[in-house]
Design a protein around this motif. Structure first.
Motif, PDB file in Angstrom:
ATOM      1  N   UNK A 157       0.835  -1.205   0.000  1.00 13.82           N
ATOM      2  CA  UNK A 157       0.000   0.000   0.000  1.00 13.82           C
ATOM      3  C   UNK A 157       0.868   1.254   0.000  1.00 13.82           C
ATOM      4  N   UNK A 158       1.854   1.261   0.877  1.00 13.57           N
ATOM      5  CA  UNK A 158       2.734   2.418   0.984  1.00 13.57           C
ATOM      6  C   UNK A 158       3.466   2.665  -0.327  1.00 13.57           C
ATOM      7  N   UNK A 159       4.049   1.622  -0.892  1.00 11.52           N
ATOM      8  CA  UNK A 159       4.815   1.779  -2.123  1.00 11.52           C
ATOM      9  C   UNK A 159       3.934   2.244  -3.280  1.00 11.52           C
ATOM     10  N   UNK A 160       2.729   1.695  -3.391  1.00  7.45           N
ATOM     11  CA  UNK A 160       1.842   2.078  -4.484  1.00  7.45           C
ATOM     12  C   UNK A 160       1.306   3.488  -4.314  1.00  7.45           C
ATOM     13  N   UNK A 161       0.932   3.846  -3.086  1.00  6.04           N
ATOM     14  CA  UNK A 161       0.428   5.205  -2.845  1.00  6.04           C
ATOM     15  C   UNK A 161       1.493   6.235  -3.199  1.00  6.04           C
ATOM     16  N   UNK A 162       2.699   6.025  -2.692  1.00  8.70           N
ATOM     17  CA  UNK A 162       3.781   6.961  -2.993  1.00  8.70           C
ATOM     18  C   UNK A 162       4.109   6.923  -4.481  1.00  8.70           C
ATOM     19  N   UNK A 163       4.132   5.726  -5.067  1.00  5.60           N
ATOM     20  CA  UNK A 163       4.442   5.622  -6.480  1.00  5.60           C
ATOM     21  C   UNK A 163       3.458   6.377  -7.344  1.00  5.60           C
ATOM     22  N   UNK A 164       2.169   6.225  -7.072  1.00  3.27           N
ATOM     23  CA  UNK A 164       1.135   6.866  -7.884  1.00  3.27           C
ATOM     24  C   UNK A 164       1.065   8.366  -7.591  1.00  3.27           C
ATOM     25  N   UNK A 165       1.038   8.741  -6.310  1.00  2.59           N
ATOM     26  CA  UNK A 165       0.896  10.147  -5.954  1.00  2.59           C
ATOM     27  C   UNK A 165       2.127  10.946  -6.370  1.00  2.59           C
ATOM     28  N   UNK A 166       3.305  10.478  -5.958  1.00  5.30           N
ATOM     29  CA  UNK A 166       4.535  11.212  -6.267  1.00  5.30           C
ATOM     30  C   UNK A 166       4.763  11.283  -7.777  1.00  5.30           C
ATOM     31  N   UNK A 167       4.579  10.173  -8.454  1.00  5.80           N
ATOM     32  CA  UNK A 167       4.797  10.192  -9.891  1.00  5.80           C
ATOM     33  C   UNK A 167       3.737  11.012 -10.609  1.00  5.80           C
ATOM     34  N   UNK A 168       2.503  10.965 -10.109  1.00  6.29           N
ATOM     35  CA  UNK A 168       1.446  11.778 -10.709  1.00  6.29           C
ATOM     36  C   UNK A 168       1.760  13.262 -10.620  1.00  6.29           C
ATOM     37  N   UNK A 169       2.210  13.705  -9.441  1.00  3.25           N
ATOM     38  CA  UNK A 169       2.573  15.112  -9.266  1.00  3.25           C
ATOM     39  C   UNK A 169       3.756  15.469 -10.165  1.00  3.25           C
ATOM     40  N   UNK A 170       4.753  14.575 -10.216  1.00  6.90           N
ATOM     41  CA  UNK A 170       5.928  14.829 -11.048  1.00  6.90           C
ATOM     42  C   UNK A 170       5.546  14.940 -12.524  1.00  6.90           C
ATOM     43  N   UNK A 171       4.645  14.080 -12.982  1.00 11.84           N
ATOM     44  CA  UNK A 171       4.215  14.117 -14.381  1.00 11.84           C
ATOM     45  C   UNK A 171       3.477  15.419 -14.682  1.00 11.84           C
ATOM     46  N   UNK A 172       2.611  15.848 -13.778  1.00 10.42           N
ATOM     47  CA  UNK A 172       1.870  17.095 -13.998  1.00 10.42           C
ATOM     48  C   UNK A 172       2.828  18.283 -14.056  1.00 10.42           C
ATOM     49  N   UNK A 173       3.738  18.370 -13.076  1.00 11.43           N
ATOM     50  CA  UNK A 173       4.685  19.486 -13.052  1.00 11.43           C
ATOM     51  C   UNK A 173       5.575  19.469 -14.295  1.00 11.43           C
ATOM     52  N   UNK A 174       6.154  18.314 -14.585  1.00  9.39           N
ATOM     53  CA  UNK A 174       7.050  18.211 -15.735  1.00  9.39           C
ATOM     54  C   UNK A 174       6.350  18.506 -17.048  1.00  9.39           C
TER      55      UNK A 174
END
Length: 296
Positions: free
Chosen positions: A93-110
């Motif tokens: 759960x922890x790995x997926x939440x961070x993976x999706x949330x962090x990567x989602x934010x990074x994709x939007x910003x980038x």
């Protein structure tokens, strides 16, 4: 004429793309691993035999050492007698939440930075891309360690830290493609007809970039999972007792020689999930990128 956003999204999700993805054995294997991990994380309370935080007296040997895998504790126990299988499932759960949330934010910003710099050029291009180059000059892991050390580590802080260091790659890729698209005839025609920047960006340039963004978003999850595990292993990521694959290894590393399953099992989970996202991302790149078609 350029396709609309809805048309591009539909083409990216149409059955032919999915069918082509499923026909690739490696991509199919990756999808299976991802689906199993997601289902395990979602249904963790009903799948695990024990509370991941509960310490069992019978979970340790007489000498106080962890138990190896057995009928009661399928993956053995950790150094304080907690069930490793339960902690591993909750750690997903922890790995997926961070993976999706962090990567989602990074994709939007980038994506926003890349599209803006690639379309507007001039001082906007110079400022945004020089800032991107500055961020790329710092080693991502070192920058993440510094940021994680400044802020109090928690699940969401770790996600934000990872997002702050992972947006630069997609920004550079999107910038290159957006700059090329902004010189295409259909964009010139829209400008000549008086179309505003917002209409051109979101109706004509963004749809052509969706396949690239989707591929990089998929590949980025693997990088994010690995970075989260690294930070947690170093003790500045998700903090115990919250289970994370990285901090499970960190907590039990002292028993590496006497209880190797405590390191190998969560390490194998990290490797399998990261590899699965990479396999799916590579397959999507080949399918969605016209320049890659016919090479495999």
């Amino acid at each position: 004429m350029s396709r609309t956003v809805a048309e591009t999204r539909a083409s990216a999700a149409n059955p032919s793309v999915i069918a082509r993805l499923l026909r690739r054995p490696l991509a199919l294997a990756g999808l299976i691993v991802i689906c199993v991990t997601v289902l395990a994380a979602v249904f963790a309370p009903w799948l695990v035999p024990f509370d991941p935080y509960e310490q069992f007296f019978e979970g340790l040997t007489i000498e106080g050492a962890p138990l190896p895998p057995n009928a009661q504790f399928w993956f053995g126990t950790d150094l304080v007698g907690r069930d490793l299988f339960s902690r591993l499932v909750y750690g997903a759960r922890t790995s997926l939440v961070i993976g999706v949330v962090a990567n989602g934010i990074a994709v939007i910003i980038g994506s926003l930075i890349g599209i803006t710099a690639g379309y507007f050029r001039g001082w906007t291009d110079t400022v945004l891309m020089r800032f991107t180059d500055l961020m790329m000059a710092f080693p991502a892991l070192l920058l993440a360690i510094v940021l994680a050390a400044i802020f109090t580590p928690s699940l969401w802080i770790v996600a934000m830290v990872i997002a702050m260091v992972n947006w630069v790659q997609i920004a550079r890729v999107v910038y290159t493609e957006a700059r090329s698209l902004s010189e295409r005839d259909f964009v010139m025609a829209e400008r000549a007809m008086g179309a505003g920047a917002g209409r051109i960006l979101f109706r004509h340039i963004l749809p052509h970039l969706l396949s690239t963004i989707i591929v990089w978003a998929t590949l980025g999850i693997a990088t994010t999972v690995l970075l989260e595990a690294t930070l947690s292993f170093l003790g500045i990521g998700v903090q115990p007792p919250t289970p994370s694959w990285g901090n499970i290894i960190f907590e039990n590393q002292t028993y590496f020689t006497s209880a190797p399953w405590l390191v190998f099992i969560p390490g194998a989970a990290i490797l399998a999930l990261a590899l699965a996202f990479n396999l799916v991302g590579d397959a999507l790149r080949d399918i969605l990128d016209p320049t890659q078609q016919g090479r495999h």
